[in-house]
Design a protein around this motif. Structure first.
Motif, mmCIF file in Angstrom:
data_model
loop_
_atom_site.group_PDB
_atom_site.id
_atom_site.type_symbol
_atom_site.label_atom_id
_atom_site.label_comp_id
_atom_site.label_asym_id
_atom_site.label_seq_id
_atom_site.Cartn_x
_atom_site.Cartn_y
_atom_site.Cartn_z
ATOM 1 N N ALA A 1 21.591 25.908 -58.889
ATOM 2 C CA ALA A 1 22.810 24.886 -59.348
ATOM 3 C C ALA A 1 21.961 23.630 -58.672
ATOM 4 O O ALA A 1 22.686 22.785 -58.727
ATOM 5 C CB ALA A 1 24.072 25.582 -58.662
ATOM 6 N N PHE B 1 26.944 18.693 -62.271
ATOM 7 C CA PHE B 1 27.956 19.090 -62.743
ATOM 8 C C PHE B 1 29.217 18.329 -63.070
ATOM 9 O O PHE B 1 29.111 17.107 -62.621
ATOM 10 C CB PHE B 1 28.684 20.339 -61.490
ATOM 11 C CG PHE B 1 27.983 21.483 -61.072
ATOM 12 C CD1 PHE B 1 28.260 22.492 -61.937
ATOM 13 C CD2 PHE B 1 27.171 21.340 -60.085
ATOM 14 C CE1 PHE B 1 27.629 23.709 -61.697
ATOM 15 C CE2 PHE B 1 26.410 22.624 -59.918
ATOM 16 C CZ PHE B 1 26.893 23.735 -60.690
ATOM 17 N N SER C 1 32.399 17.996 -62.448
ATOM 18 C CA SER C 1 33.077 17.717 -61.570
ATOM 19 C C SER C 1 32.515 17.559 -60.351
ATOM 20 O O SER C 1 31.639 18.174 -59.883
ATOM 21 C CB SER C 1 34.377 18.680 -61.423
ATOM 22 O OG SER C 1 35.171 18.585 -60.175
ATOM 23 N N LYS C 2 32.785 16.247 -59.444
ATOM 24 C CA LYS C 2 32.349 16.342 -57.968
ATOM 25 C C LYS C 2 32.773 17.186 -57.276
ATOM 26 O O LYS C 2 32.260 17.492 -56.047
ATOM 27 C CB LYS C 2 32.787 14.867 -57.663
ATOM 28 C CG LYS C 2 31.391 13.876 -58.051
ATOM 29 C CD LYS C 2 31.750 12.674 -57.072
ATOM 30 C CE LYS C 2 30.321 12.047 -56.639
ATOM 31 N NZ LYS C 2 29.524 11.453 -57.801
ATOM 32 N N PHE C 3 34.098 17.811 -57.563
ATOM 33 C CA PHE C 3 34.827 18.494 -56.456
ATOM 34 C C PHE C 3 34.612 19.979 -56.693
ATOM 35 O O PHE C 3 35.310 20.810 -56.144
ATOM 36 C CB PHE C 3 36.441 18.138 -56.539
ATOM 37 C CG PHE C 3 36.467 16.472 -56.239
ATOM 38 C CD1 PHE C 3 36.230 16.186 -55.114
ATOM 39 C CD2 PHE C 3 36.684 15.743 -57.250
ATOM 40 C CE1 PHE C 3 36.377 14.797 -54.743
ATOM 41 C CE2 PHE C 3 36.805 14.409 -56.925
ATOM 42 C CZ PHE C 3 36.509 14.025 -55.821
ATOM 43 N N SER C 4 33.913 20.439 -57.620
ATOM 44 C CA SER C 4 33.906 22.054 -57.552
ATOM 45 C C SER C 4 32.559 22.147 -58.322
ATOM 46 O O SER C 4 32.017 21.143 -59.194
ATOM 47 C CB SER C 4 35.152 22.660 -58.390
ATOM 48 O OG SER C 4 35.080 22.525 -59.610
ATOM 49 N N MET C 5 31.978 23.592 -58.274
ATOM 50 C CA MET C 5 30.877 23.761 -59.013
ATOM 51 C C MET C 5 31.295 25.181 -59.806
ATOM 52 O O MET C 5 31.842 25.934 -59.300
ATOM 53 C CB MET C 5 29.838 24.174 -58.051
ATOM 54 C CG MET C 5 29.068 23.156 -57.380
ATOM 55 S SD MET C 5 27.646 23.656 -56.419
ATOM 56 C CE MET C 5 28.633 24.404 -54.900
#
Lengths: 507, 311
Positions: free
Chosen positions: A103, A108, A110-114
């Motif tokens: 990863a 990704f 979104s910056k706030f989740s993976m």
């Protein structure tokens, strides 16, 4: 970016302070073929590959993909272009899981989740398709060397690499793992992967590659299709002179037992058992080889005998006296020599001069020091002659040791240990990562020491080396000695099975 | 003592402990980010000093605590930029550059204080919130629902920083960069950029912690206001094994021990108070000495990254 059909490095020059690592080097690889890149240590192979991967910036030269010039100024760029690399020292974060390591390279949405589940799913599919069999939820630190390599391969596949660089991929693998890797390589080449294969093991090179490119002192010296060359020619081209590994006369008379381990138990630094009831004897004038995949207790075995590792049960006798849990100094004084696994940091003090490292075990003794002062003249003469005698190539004896190549550091350690004429020697991976000329030299010296009645414990992962040098071979597996066999009865497949923990029924 | 008195005492100590642990949380969680990325910032104390001064000065001179806090955080960011330039770009030894930053912050704050304020001044300070019926609850109302807003922010920071560190790709990069920067680099992570970000973020939080001391706790500024809290924050990072909730545990433990110690001082005991003052610090040292978990520390801590380093 289109799939890479051909990749070409043209007139690459790379200078480091004081050294030219690559001078006008060229190299070309096409999809569906394996190019072997050969050379001694310090010939410039790894530097060249680091340039290809964007880690180093060349002083001059161009890289062409499908005849178009590209600038590779960072590993990210190399990844995006479809170049994957399995480094000699794996580029994995041990404290992260397999999935997290992959990863790291993903952008990704979104910056706030993976979305790690998705990544894990993709890894599962890839490892199924390529028969790699990796549980992606495990931490890298819990994986074996062979498994870590598979993770590196998965990384390359995940990012759609179609040129793959393998830097000494088989150095730490068992024979079975090596076979699997080669089988895998053949299958991806069929699908159009181009591979650059770096190895010191010439029989593997003959086995897998289509073409060979040999570097020496940072320059191209030889280039040929594999069908038109042979191992001896390649060895000669790499070294620049004839190389012949010593052939060994089998001995059948040995002296008395010199080292004896009896039911030795020891714990590793994590507090887990690392030696479980080990029994071994080493006789005078004998090389006892230890076969095994690294990490099965070899380090603790070597360190128990040399006093660096405490044992909590059992006994170790040297020349008839117990040395279990005695101080390192007293064991050295009794006549034990040691070539440690980590040659730069355990075998030497990297920042010390060559001459200082040469007298590391003797500086306190006469004639190296008188009362409490070092005898500079004596030390200088002693070190100069030692360096000449053992062919340690260094600008002079005042050079800092870390500036030497791996092979020369190893010769330095070898000379320090052998010159003291110990009664027994523990040699851990003495030829790991050194070039063929140094291998030849180190082997000759070890055999000479054996013939002078030294008892030698040789730990190595190279089966050829084991079979060539050892009089007997003990196989270590999961902290125990699985079997001890006469070398005359040993062959690679039998050893390979034992190293994997499979013991055949009684003969 | 009656049961009632003891309960009351415990309640008082806990309430105070929650309030005084806020600056430790800000500074230690900031330091955690910095260390997670591989940079040991020993300048926390100096950053807190300067943050405390800047916040107080603007709160006092312009009568705006908000302005004071914002500018303190901004100055913290500048200090972080300086620290990262020296230790990430110029690759200076981090132990030394951090001590330099500490002395710089300490000296500048003291000098500016003499120049612009000079004597004992105080301000009203950040008010405690009144959260309606919550604040009226027996026991819990006092304990949990009558603090100033920064206290809630400090405690909220714990789960937020945990989420950022373990659930976002930026956090993943931070963890990779502090442990195996070369591996992170080969996967396309800009090692030095992440380190700059972490050190600057950490310094901003340290400055906020300093600001808390002057505008929300002491409501004044003095040269010895920070009194080693920056260094305690560094110790708390080790204590908390580089984990937000571990740091929370450490900050609470230390604050409770401190509250207990202060009560003891005024309780009229004949035991020399100089000795009891040592107690919280001693506790930290003992716990640190006993809890050396080997594999928690970021392995590349204090090691500058050089892509072309041969070796």
């Amino acid at each position: 970016m289109d799939k890479i059909k051909s990749l070409e490095m043209v007139n690459i020059t790379k200078k480091f302070p004081g050294v030219i690592a690559n001078k006008d080097v060229h190299l070309k690889v096409e999809s569906g073929e394996v190019l072997a890149l050969l050379g001694e240590n310090g010939a410039g192979k790894t530097t060249l590959m680091n340039i290809l991967y964007g880690l180093y910036h060349p002083n001059s030269g161009r890289i062409l993909i499908n005849d178009q010039e590209v600038k590779i100024d960072s590993p990210k760029k190399a990844l995006d272009l479809g170049i994957g690399m399995v480094h000699q020292h794996f580029m994995l974060v041990p404290s992260l899981t397999v999935t997290e390591n992959v990863a790291l390279g993903i952008k990704f949405k979104s910056k706030f989740s993976m979305d790690l589940d998705n990544v894990a799913q993709k890894i599962k599919l890839l490892s199924k398709k390529h028969d790699l069999n990796i549980d992606s939820s495990l931490l890298i630190s819990d994986l074996s060397v062979g498994e870590r390599q598979k993770v590196e391969i998965i990384k390359a596949l995940y990012f759609n690499a179609n040129i793959l660089v393998l830097d000494e991929p088989t150095a730490a693998l068992t024979p079975q793992e090596t076979d699997d890797l080669i089988k895998w390589l053949r299958s991806v080449i069929k699908e159009g992967m181009g591979v650059i294969f770096i190895s010191h093991k010439l029989n593997e090179v003959m086995n897998v590659s289509d073409r060979v490119e040999v570097l020496r002192n940072g320059k191209n010296v030889f280039s040929t299709p594999i069908s038109k060359t042979n191992i001896n020619q390649l060895a000669r081209k790499m070294a620049g002179h004839d190389v012949e590994l010593p052939t060994v006369e089998r001995k059948n008379k040995f002296g008395n037992t010199i080292i004896e381990l009896e039911n030795v138990w020891a714990k590793n630094e994590r507090g887990l058992d690392a030696l479980r009831g080990v029994n071994l004897t080493i006789r005078k004038g004998e090389i006892l080889g230890i076969a095994g995949v690294s990490g099965n207790g070899q380090k603790e075995l070597a360190e128990s005998i040399t006093g660096l590792q405490k044992i909590y049960k059992g006994d170790i006798r040297f020349k008839g006296e117990s040395i279990a849990n005695k101080s390192v100094q007293s064991i050295i004084d009794k006549g034990m020599g040691y070539i440690p696994e980590d040659r730069l940091h355990m075998g030497t003090i990297p920042g010390f001069k060559v001459k200082e490292n040469l007298i590391l075990k003797d500086y306190l003794r006469s004639p190296f020091s008188k009362i409490f002062l070092l005898d500079r003249t004596y030390i200088k003469d002693y070190c100069k002659s030692t360096v000449d005698e053992y062919d340690v190539r260094c600008p002079n004896i005042n050079t800092p040791t870390h500036a030497l190549s791996g092979g020369n550091i190893q010769k330095l350690i070898l000379s320090r240990e052998l010159k003291r004429e110990p009664d027994a020697l523990v040699a851990s991976y003495p030829i790991r990562g050194v070039d063929i000329a140094a291998v030849q030299y180190i082997h000759e010296k070890l055999l000479e020491a054996r013939d002078n009645d030294m008892g030698i414990l040789l730990i190595t992962e190279e089966l050829d080396e084991l079979i060539n040098l050892s009089d007997r071979i003990a196989v270590i597996y999961e902290d125990q000695i699985l079997d001890v066999i006469d070398t005359a009865e040993a062959d690679k497949s039998k050893l390979g099975l034992l190293m994997a923990g499979i013991k055949e029924g009684s003969r | 003592m009656a049961i009632n008195e003891i309960l009351n005492l415990i309640l008082r100590i806990l309430t105070v402990a929650i309030a005084v642990s806020a600056p430790y949380l800000f500074a230690a969680i900031g330091e955690m980010f910095s260390q997670k990325s591989g940079v040991l910032n020993l300048g926390v104390e100096g950053i807190m000093m300067l943050g405390a001064f800047v916040a107080f000065y603007f709160a006092w001179a312009y009568e705006s605590i908000l302005l004071g806090i914002i500018l303190a955080v901004f100055v913290g960011a500048l200090m972080g930029l300086l620290m990262s330039f020296v230790s990430v770009t110029l690759k200076a030894k981090q132990g030394i550059s951090g001590i330099g930053l500490y002395m710089f912050g300490w000296g500048v704050a003291g000098t500016l204080f003499r120049l612009f304020i000079g004597g004992v001044e105080d301000i009203a300070g950040l008010p405690n919130l009144h959260l309606g019926f919550l604040s009226e609850l027996p026991i819990l109302g006092k304990l949990l629902f009558s603090h100033n807003i920064l206290v809630y922010l400090a405690f909220l920071l714990v789960p937020i920083s945990w989420y950022v560190l373990y659930k976002t790709s930026w956090g993943l990069k931070v963890r990779a960069v502090g442990s195996t920067p070369r591996a992170a680099d080969t996967m396309g992570t800009n090692v030095n950029k992440i380190r700059y970000q972490c050190v600057i973020l950490g310094s901003m939080l340290a400055a906020l912690g300093g600001a808390y001391l002057s505008v929300a706790q002491a409501n004044m500024f003095a040269n010895d206001l920070v009194a080693g809290r920056g260094f305690i924050a560094v110790a708390l990072v080790y204590f908390g094994r580089w984990k937000p909730f571990g740091i929370l545990k450490g900050a609470m433990l230390f604050s409770i021990a401190n509250g207990f110690q202060r009560w003891y001082q005024i309780s009229g005991s004949t035991f020399p108070y100089e000795v009891t003052v040592i107690f919280p610090y001693l506790l930290i040292i003992i716990v640190l000495a006993l809890s050396h978990e080997k594999f928690a520390e970021p392995t590349a801590l204090t090691v500058p990254y050089d892509r072309e380093f041969k070796g």
